[in-house]
Scaffold this active site. Structure first.
Site, PDB file in Angstrom:
ATOM      1  N   ASN A 169       0.851  -1.190   0.000  1.00 28.03           N
ATOM      2  CA  ASN A 169       0.000   0.000   0.000  1.00 28.03           C
ATOM      3  C   ASN A 169       0.884   1.236   0.000  1.00 28.03           C
ATOM      4  O   ASN A 169       2.009   1.213   0.493  1.00 28.03           O
ATOM      5  CB  ASN A 169      -0.888  -0.003   1.263  1.00 28.03           C
ATOM      6  CG  ASN A 169      -1.774   1.231   1.359  1.00 28.03           C
ATOM      7  OD1 ASN A 169      -2.520   1.546   0.422  1.00 28.03           O
ATOM      8  ND2 ASN A 169      -1.709   1.937   2.474  1.00 28.03           N
TER       9      ASN A 169
ATOM     10  N   HIS B  77       0.936   5.202   1.348  1.00 29.99           N
ATOM     11  CA  HIS B  77       0.281   6.075   2.322  1.00 29.99           C
ATOM     12  C   HIS B  77       0.898   7.466   2.235  1.00 29.99           C
ATOM     13  O   HIS B  77       2.128   7.601   2.197  1.00 29.99           O
ATOM     14  CB  HIS B  77       0.465   5.511   3.741  1.00 29.99           C
ATOM     15  CG  HIS B  77      -0.196   6.338   4.797  1.00 29.99           C
ATOM     16  ND1 HIS B  77      -1.567   6.385   4.953  1.00 29.99           N
ATOM     17  CD2 HIS B  77       0.322   7.160   5.736  1.00 29.99           C
ATOM     18  CE1 HIS B  77      -1.865   7.198   5.950  1.00 29.99           C
ATOM     19  NE2 HIS B  77      -0.734   7.684   6.437  1.00 29.99           N
TER      20      HIS B  77
ATOM     21  N   SER C  78       4.927   6.902   2.048  1.00 30.35           N
ATOM     22  CA  SER C  78       5.544   5.621   2.378  1.00 30.35           C
ATOM     23  C   SER C  78       4.847   4.514   1.611  1.00 30.35           C
ATOM     24  O   SER C  78       3.622   4.532   1.460  1.00 30.35           O
ATOM     25  CB  SER C  78       5.411   5.313   3.884  1.00 30.35           C
ATOM     26  OG  SER C  78       5.846   6.385   4.690  1.00 30.35           O
TER      27      SER C  78
ATOM     28  N   ASP D 107      -2.253   0.896   8.241  1.00 25.53           N
ATOM     29  CA  ASP D 107      -1.050   1.707   8.031  1.00 25.53           C
ATOM     30  C   ASP D 107       0.073   1.327   8.992  1.00 25.53           C
ATOM     31  O   ASP D 107       0.865   2.175   9.409  1.00 25.53           O
ATOM     32  CB  ASP D 107      -1.374   3.209   8.177  1.00 25.53           C
ATOM     33  CG  ASP D 107      -2.409   3.672   7.173  1.00 25.53           C
ATOM     34  OD1 ASP D 107      -2.485   3.092   6.081  1.00 25.53           O
ATOM     35  OD2 ASP D 107      -3.157   4.632   7.492  1.00 25.53           O
TER      36      ASP D 107
END
Length: 235
Positions: free
Chosen positions: A109, A111, A138, A147
């Site tokens: 992912n 972020h 990130s 996260d």
């Protein structure tokens, strides 16, 4: 080279998805984008993917009787695409523990903050309110906690005097579009892996310059950074 089959999950415009598609258009890139899944039928990114000849699928929560049934449908869609790697790109739904653990180490992912700072939403406004001088983005492996997965790569930008949420978001987005393809490439090549809850970066021991650039940022935004101003506002 066997390219890793990558499926991108989106909820909206898909700008990071578009950056990954552009990177994967190079045959030497270690991942190929084979499908895009959206939890919203009206996501603008669906049309972008389709225009580039990439298969798409809509999996909406409202169409499934439970969270578990929704997760199962997402998993089935990933299997249908033959996914090796899953890349979340502006995907606004939290996936269940079972699905995340099944794909752990193969699901990433991006972020819009320098984790572990500013997890969750409204990261740019929160960064400005906090008075930080450095912000960024990130890419991390996905774990059941939001996260919270181990970081693969980060890119930093300055917070300039006079910034508002929109100007800071635009500056971060530019580096997001460079960082995500870099990080996905590391995972697809096996140069970044998740082991015992940590990211292991391999094959850089004999290349210190490359190692530092990968860990720190893909490419400093020299053309956008007023170093004199940054020096004035950073003690």
């Amino acid at each position: 080279m066997s390219r890793k089959r990558t499926v991108v999950l989106i909820s909206g415009r898909g700008s990071n998805m578009t950056a990954l598609i552009a990177a994967a258009s190079d045959p030497s890139y270690p991942a190929e984008i084979v499908g895009v899944i959206s939890d919203r039928a009206n996501a603008a990114g669906l049309g972008i993917a389709q225009s580039r000849g990439i298969a798409t699928k809509v999996v909406q929560r409202a169409d499934h009787p439970s969270k578990d049934a929704y997760d199962a449908a997402v998993d089935a869609a990933l299997a249908g695409f033959g996914a090796d790697i899953v890349a979340l790109a502006g995907y606004m739904r939290i996936l269940g523990r079972g699905l995340v653990e099944k794909w752990q180490g193969r699901m990433v992912n991006i972020h819009p903050a320098l984790l572990p700072a500013f997890k969750g939403l409204d990261t740019h406004a929160r960064a400005i309110r906090a008075g930080v001088r450095i912000h960024g983005c990130s890419v991390h492996f996905v774990t059941p906690e939001m996260d919270d997965g181990p970081i693969i790569a980060q890119a930093a930008v300055p917070v300039m005097v006079g910034d508002n949420e929109d100007t800071l978001a635009a500056r971060v987005l530019k580096v997001e579009h460079r960082l995500y393809p870099l990080a996905l490439g590391l995972v697809a090549e096996g140069k970044a892996s998740m082991e015992k809850g940590h990211t292991v970066l391999a094959h850089f021991a004999d290349d210190a310059d490359n190692a530092s650039s990968v860990v720190m940022a893909p490419d400093p935004l020299r053309e956008e950074t007023d170093l004199e101003q940054l020096a004035r506002i950073t003690p």
